[in-house]
Write an enzyme that holds these catalytic residues in place. Sequence first.
Site, PDB file in Angstrom:
ATOM      1  N   HIS A  29       0.839  -1.196   0.000  1.00  0.00           N
ATOM      2  CA  HIS A  29       0.000   0.000   0.000  1.00  0.00           C
ATOM      3  C   HIS A  29       0.878   1.250   0.000  1.00  0.00           C
ATOM      4  O   HIS A  29       0.914   2.005   0.979  1.00  0.00           O
ATOM      5  CB  HIS A  29      -0.919  -0.005   1.220  1.00  0.00           C
ATOM      6  CG  HIS A  29      -1.835  -1.184   1.276  1.00  0.00           C
ATOM      7  ND1 HIS A  29      -1.417  -2.423   1.706  1.00  0.00           N
ATOM      8  CD2 HIS A  29      -3.147  -1.311   0.937  1.00  0.00           C
ATOM      9  CE1 HIS A  29      -2.442  -3.270   1.641  1.00  0.00           C
ATOM     10  NE2 HIS A  29      -3.492  -2.623   1.182  1.00  0.00           N
ATOM     11  N   HIS A  69      -1.562  -0.995   7.225  1.00  0.00           N
ATOM     12  CA  HIS A  69      -1.120  -1.169   5.834  1.00  0.00           C
ATOM     13  C   HIS A  69      -0.210  -0.036   5.369  1.00  0.00           C
ATOM     14  O   HIS A  69       0.434  -0.143   4.325  1.00  0.00           O
ATOM     15  CB  HIS A  69      -2.329  -1.293   4.901  1.00  0.00           C
ATOM     16  CG  HIS A  69      -3.293  -0.154   4.965  1.00  0.00           C
ATOM     17  ND1 HIS A  69      -4.211  -0.010   5.975  1.00  0.00           N
ATOM     18  CD2 HIS A  69      -3.485   0.904   4.133  1.00  0.00           C
ATOM     19  CE1 HIS A  69      -4.941   1.079   5.762  1.00  0.00           C
ATOM     20  NE2 HIS A  69      -4.514   1.653   4.656  1.00  0.00           N
ATOM     21  N   SER A 128      -5.805  -5.332  11.154  1.00  0.00           N
ATOM     22  CA  SER A 128      -7.251  -5.436  11.280  1.00  0.00           C
ATOM     23  C   SER A 128      -7.700  -4.112  11.876  1.00  0.00           C
ATOM     24  O   SER A 128      -7.463  -3.831  13.056  1.00  0.00           O
ATOM     25  CB  SER A 128      -7.645  -6.613  12.179  1.00  0.00           C
ATOM     26  OG  SER A 128      -9.047  -6.775  12.195  1.00  0.00           O
ATOM     27  N   GLU A 388     -16.413  -4.483  24.808  1.00  0.00           N
ATOM     28  CA  GLU A 388     -15.504  -5.623  24.963  1.00  0.00           C
ATOM     29  C   GLU A 388     -14.320  -5.567  24.003  1.00  0.00           C
ATOM     30  O   GLU A 388     -13.209  -5.999  24.334  1.00  0.00           O
ATOM     31  CB  GLU A 388     -16.273  -6.931  24.758  1.00  0.00           C
ATOM     32  CG  GLU A 388     -17.315  -7.222  25.820  1.00  0.00           C
ATOM     33  CD  GLU A 388     -18.641  -6.516  25.587  1.00  0.00           C
ATOM     34  OE1 GLU A 388     -19.538  -6.620  26.452  1.00  0.00           O
ATOM     35  OE2 GLU A 388     -18.794  -5.865  24.514  1.00  0.00           O
ATOM     36  N   GLN A 449     -27.556 -15.197  26.319  1.00  0.00           N
ATOM     37  CA  GLN A 449     -26.526 -15.022  27.335  1.00  0.00           C
ATOM     38  C   GLN A 449     -25.588 -16.225  27.435  1.00  0.00           C
ATOM     39  O   GLN A 449     -24.665 -16.224  28.236  1.00  0.00           O
ATOM     40  CB  GLN A 449     -27.164 -14.797  28.704  1.00  0.00           C
ATOM     41  CG  GLN A 449     -28.276 -13.760  28.718  1.00  0.00           C
ATOM     42  CD  GLN A 449     -27.807 -12.376  28.353  1.00  0.00           C
ATOM     43  OE1 GLN A 449     -27.001 -11.789  29.060  1.00  0.00           O
ATOM     44  NE2 GLN A 449     -28.291 -11.848  27.247  1.00  0.00           N
TER      45      GLN A 449
END
Length: 654
Positions: A29, A69, A128, A388, A449
Amino acid sequence: MTIEAAIHDKAIQFCGDAVEMCAAAGSGHPTTAMSISHITAVLTHHAMRWVPSEPWHPGSDRLVLSEGHAVPAVYAALADLGAVVGKEGSEFSLTRDHLLTLRDTDSVLDGHPNPAEGMPFFDAATGSLGQGLSVAAGIALAALKDEMDRKVYCILGDGEAREGQVTEALDFIIDHNITNVLPIFNCNGYGQADATSGQQSPERMVAKLQAIGFTVLDIDGHDPAAIVEAIDGFKAGPEQPMAIVARTVKGWGAPCLQGQGWHGKVATGTQLEQVREELGLTSMKLTSAISGDAVLRIEPPASTPEEQFGPENMPTLTEAMNSIDKGLVLKSGKFATRKAFGMALRMLARNDKRVWALDADTRNSTFTQDFLAEPEATDRFAECKIAEQNMVSVAAGLAAAEKVPFCASFSKFLTRAYDQIEMAIISRANIKIVGSHSGISLAADGPSQMSLPDMAWFRSFTTAKTEDGEPLCWLLQPSDAYAAYGLTMAMAEHNGPCLLRTHRPDVEHLYDDNTVFNLGLFEVLTEGRDLLIVSAGYMVHECNRAIDLLDKAGIDATLVDLYSIPFDEDALLDLANANGGNILVVEDNFGAAIGSAVADACTASGDPFTIEQMHVRKIPKSSRSEDDVLAQCGLDAASIAKKAGSMVGVAVRS
């Protein structure tokens, strides 16, 4: 040479290097790298306090490249400085010649940053998108609590800012007033397939950041003076968290690479020649008229943290409970594994300053709240609220700062952070994941749950190993309080990722303080000759009840508590052979988990075995009690005994 000319000179060099190394690799990139060239030059050659020859220095300022990247620009900067790279024991100084090995199998220059592959300048694997700012916040938070004057920089893309985790991280930074981390948004206007949304425009980014509570500087990301002034302002110590929105050009310095359609593409042939010519013209325009010595200097780290060590001895569960006047609770004969985990975490808080606890607004259910009961440990607890993904990446940042972070939530809710957990594992981060309310035993709350596929997902990491021969992650599932306490201590001692899976109900004690729990082992609860039953966690208790039914039917069964995956396969199969080669695996989650691990061991051995698996085979619904939900899913003691009996040709009545 002025600092502006020197930064331009380095930026143009990094642009050229990025183009050349991506061309040699045949992928990469380069245009994104070119958009951060000036920011990179200012950080690595002027603003950051670090030692290129000592990338592991514990006091160095850090750069987290969330926009992974774009890494060719940083590789180029490191090569220009001769920074040390490679794994410990095989270090070497990076040169510009090495840049042409980008993405090669034997190169330390991975396609995206990864410290585990020999790039110690970075603290975490990125690529990511959306995770880097959380990691940077974790590193910075550790420095604040250690009273270190460490600055942490994080470069993010504008398209990347659409990821919800970025907002989670921004909120976390404001919540904890982390003023030593600087998010730098690289606003070049393009994503992969198209231009970025207007919601990620520089104007909207500035407004959002200000609304969240940041002091925001809106600058030209290719103006050296503006970049230096902004970062120097941050280094002076802002009163509230600060961010930079940098307006940049994707493919800066080479007009032929600019505009739509160049993401992830490399220049070759005549195009490559044209890029070289255009970069040369850019250099003549910005640097040739100014001469003299460059004024770029790198300052050494400001401070070094005190090295911390784990304790030599820890109290037993009984000693721990007695120390807080709760010995009678343990003597009652029942205690939940989640509560025993909380007690272990409290003892670690008291005795091991490396240990941190993180939770996502569930601490009164996971029992990480026990960590807060130790006054000296309260500043090592990070409440992450209902976020989370951010929690796990913050933990990865804390691990990079040599902490031992335990992050907990319901096992079901941790599924939201699977990508973040995997990236932490790729980084070889020393994180400890704790999932409470595992399996179906919480009953009344229903399937929304319940964690049912988590065992299979985490088990997949146990099938691969690190360079040291360790599994990528240990999967631990205690069946009683003593096991939960002991395995929590074992996790803290182990250097590497672990998952501890606890359950909600209070359960009877199976062990005592004399039982030693080690990663990779298991416990034999009953010994027989007709059948081997293998289980873990809550289901061990139901299998125990099934053993009583089998005894009445004249079936002599062995019961193994397989609390660890991986496990000693030879020892388990020896038990199976001593039980006629008959194996029944029982678990309260979906398949491809414990049963598959045992089946794989059987297959690899080449010996003949008969193996049956009992696990959840439908989506459960709410039930009023544990017994009801087990019966609903065909996993109650009577069903287990019936299946076991069928394997040895005996009808078992409940």
